[in-house]
Write a protein that holds these residues in place. Structure first.
Motif, PDB file in Angstrom:
ATOM      1  N   ALA A 111      12.679  76.400  14.644  1.00  0.00           N
ATOM      2  CA  ALA A 111      13.502  76.829  15.782  1.00  0.00           C
ATOM      3  C   ALA A 111      14.423  75.692  16.217  1.00  0.00           C
ATOM      4  O   ALA A 111      15.114  75.114  15.371  1.00  0.00           O
ATOM      5  N   ASP A 112      14.435  75.321  17.493  1.00  0.00           N
ATOM      6  CA  ASP A 112      15.406  74.331  17.954  1.00  0.00           C
ATOM      7  C   ASP A 112      14.952  72.885  17.743  1.00  0.00           C
ATOM      8  O   ASP A 112      15.657  71.958  18.140  1.00  0.00           O
ATOM      9  N   THR A 113      13.803  72.673  17.108  1.00  0.00           N
ATOM     10  CA  THR A 113      13.431  71.301  16.752  1.00  0.00           C
ATOM     11  C   THR A 113      14.304  70.790  15.597  1.00  0.00           C
ATOM     12  O   THR A 113      14.694  69.625  15.578  1.00  0.00           O
TER      13      THR A 113
ATOM     14  N   GLY B 100      10.343  68.412  22.999  1.00  0.00           N
ATOM     15  CA  GLY B 100      11.595  67.678  22.914  1.00  0.00           C
ATOM     16  C   GLY B 100      12.757  68.548  23.359  1.00  0.00           C
ATOM     17  O   GLY B 100      13.403  68.271  24.374  1.00  0.00           O
ATOM     18  N   HIS B 101      13.027  69.616  22.616  1.00  0.00           N
ATOM     19  CA  HIS B 101      14.087  70.547  23.023  1.00  0.00           C
ATOM     20  C   HIS B 101      13.756  71.092  24.407  1.00  0.00           C
ATOM     21  O   HIS B 101      14.593  71.100  25.310  1.00  0.00           O
ATOM     22  N   THR B 102      12.516  71.587  24.538  1.00  0.00           N
ATOM     23  CA  THR B 102      11.907  71.805  25.851  1.00  0.00           C
ATOM     24  C   THR B 102      10.506  71.195  25.744  1.00  0.00           C
ATOM     25  O   THR B 102      10.018  70.968  24.633  1.00  0.00           O
TER      26      THR B 102
ATOM     27  N   THR C  91       9.558  81.430  20.432  1.00  0.00           N
ATOM     28  CA  THR C  91       9.372  79.977  20.265  1.00  0.00           C
ATOM     29  C   THR C  91       9.584  79.264  21.590  1.00  0.00           C
ATOM     30  O   THR C  91       8.936  78.282  21.899  1.00  0.00           O
ATOM     31  N   HIS C  92      10.553  79.731  22.349  1.00  0.00           N
ATOM     32  CA  HIS C  92      10.806  79.293  23.720  1.00  0.00           C
ATOM     33  C   HIS C  92      11.683  80.370  24.345  1.00  0.00           C
ATOM     34  O   HIS C  92      12.001  81.364  23.674  1.00  0.00           O
ATOM     35  N   LEU C  93      12.059  80.217  25.609  1.00  0.00           N
ATOM     36  CA  LEU C  93      12.663  81.341  26.324  1.00  0.00           C
ATOM     37  C   LEU C  93      14.155  81.173  26.600  1.00  0.00           C
ATOM     38  O   LEU C  93      14.714  81.860  27.453  1.00  0.00           O
ATOM     39  N   HIS C  94      14.833  80.272  25.870  1.00  0.00           N
ATOM     40  CA  HIS C  94      16.293  80.160  26.010  1.00  0.00           C
ATOM     41  C   HIS C  94      16.951  81.481  25.600  1.00  0.00           C
ATOM     42  O   HIS C  94      16.438  82.225  24.762  1.00  0.00           O
ATOM     43  N   PHE C  95      18.157  81.726  26.177  1.00  0.00           N
ATOM     44  CA  PHE C  95      18.738  83.068  26.038  1.00  0.00           C
ATOM     45  C   PHE C  95      19.070  83.465  24.603  1.00  0.00           C
ATOM     46  O   PHE C  95      19.057  84.649  24.273  1.00  0.00           O
ATOM     47  N   ASP C  96      19.356  82.472  23.736  1.00  0.00           N
ATOM     48  CA  ASP C  96      19.741  82.824  22.368  1.00  0.00           C
ATOM     49  C   ASP C  96      18.514  83.045  21.481  1.00  0.00           C
ATOM     50  O   ASP C  96      18.646  83.375  20.301  1.00  0.00           O
ATOM     51  N   HIS C  97      17.316  82.884  22.041  1.00  0.00           N
ATOM     52  CA  HIS C  97      16.069  83.105  21.303  1.00  0.00           C
ATOM     53  C   HIS C  97      15.270  84.273  21.870  1.00  0.00           C
ATOM     54  O   HIS C  97      14.563  84.950  21.129  1.00  0.00           O
ATOM     55  N   ALA C  98      15.352  84.471  23.184  1.00  0.00           N
ATOM     56  CA  ALA C  98      14.496  85.447  23.860  1.00  0.00           C
ATOM     57  C   ALA C  98      15.279  86.565  24.544  1.00  0.00           C
ATOM     58  O   ALA C  98      14.686  87.446  25.155  1.00  0.00           O
TER      59      ALA C  98
HETATM   60 ZN   LIG Z   1      16.911  76.503  22.752  1.00  0.00          ZN
END
Ligand SMILES: [Zn+2]
Length: 301
Positions: A225-227, A204-206, A117-124
């Motif tokens: 996801a983070d939305t 928004g989140h990214t 969904t995006h590349l933040h560490f807790d997702h990717a």
């Molecule tokens: Zn995130």
């Protein structure tokens, strides 16, 4: 303990997998919402952190197994794990994600599509791993048979960070995938990943964060996801302080609700430790959750 919650979306079988727990600052999770309000819903620990899931989706699809996000992975040092209160250790030196896959009879090699969904560490973070007995700590792809998928603009954002954004993007989670030529980069505001699974840019989140919509035989499941990271973030104004463009998060939520609440979309929350998901419905004071599915119903003690 069972690490998954299984649901049907039309003819597709979808599993919500528990890849572990992290603990993040409660104030940062709720932005401008005052602590006395959010603390009534989620208690904070002595370091003001709240307990959060790192829940991902596994879709049994005709094109093969599709994984949506992959948790934190196994590459971070103990100091990092302590700071974020991570509990995700699995068997064989890997993570709870691999344990959840094994419970369902699958191995990492079985994953055909790895969608971020995006590349933040807790997702990717789980995109790559280091074998625990590897003396040179070589970073390897966790899913060697998979096509990795991410929005191309999110990848550009992740590789051009600034002082405000860099702590969330750890290059070893995604640069090795790109260097191996294994990323498929999505373009535009909405893109089909495989038939029936769509990545929708919800900024928004990214700026290029994607939500995922799974559709089959007239039924829909949203993975925002983070939305909308937890059920507590359903009210429009409950937006994370982490978001780089919170007013765009507001409009992304408004759009998801316009589409989803009228149609009664199912929803799964990535970070809610207690509530796996439910169904979006229009209530008197905004969008609410119906048919709530909680972890407790699914995990015998
Ligand atoms: Zn995130």
């Amino acid at each position: 303990m069972t690490l998954s919650t299984t649901m049907k979306v039309g003819s597709l079988t979808v599993h919500a997998l528990e890849t572990g727990i992290q603990r993040l600052d409660g104030g940062a999770m709720f932005g401008v919402v005052p602590k006395p309000l959010w603390e009534r819903r989620i208690p904070a620990d002595e370091r003001n952190r709240i307990r959060m899931a790192m829940r991902v989706l596994l879709v049994e699809h005709d094109d093969g197994l599709v994984l949506v996000d992959c948790g934190l992975g196994n590459k971070e040092p103990d100091k990092f794990l302590g700071m974020y209160g991570i509990e995700n250790r699995g068997a064989n030196g890997r993570t709870q994600l691999e344990d959840a896959l094994a419970e369902l009879g699958h191995r990492p090699d079985d994953i055909k599509v790895m969608l971020n969904t995006h590349l933040h560490f807790d997702h990717a973070g789980g995109n790559t791993w280091i074998a625990p007995d590897d003396p040179v700590r070589r970073v390897q792809l966790s899913f060697p048979m998979a096509q990795y998928v991410v929005h191309g603009r999110e990848y550009a954002w992740a590789t051009h960070t600034n002082e405000r954004t860099h702590a969330s993007y750890l290059p070893h989670n995604f640069v090795p995938v790109a260097e191996a030529g294994r990323f498929r980069f999505l373009e535009g505001p909405s893109a089909e990943v495989v038939p029936g699974i769509r990545a929708i840019v919800t900024p928004g989140h990214t700026p290029w964060h994607c939500s995922v919509l799974i559709e089959s035989d007239g039924e829909s499941l949203l993975f925002p996801a983070d939305t909308i990271p937890t059920a507590h973030h359903l009210p429009l104004a409950w937006i994370m302080g982490y978001d780089v463009e919170p007013l765009r998060t507001l409009e992304s939520k408004r759009q998801l609700y316009a589409d989803g609440a009228a149609a009664g979309w199912r929803v799964v929350f990535e970070h809610d430790a207690d509530t796996v998901g439910g169904r979006l419905v229009q209530g008197e004071r905004g969008v609410e959750l119906a048919d709530r599915v909680t972890r407790d119903e699914n995990s015998p003690p």
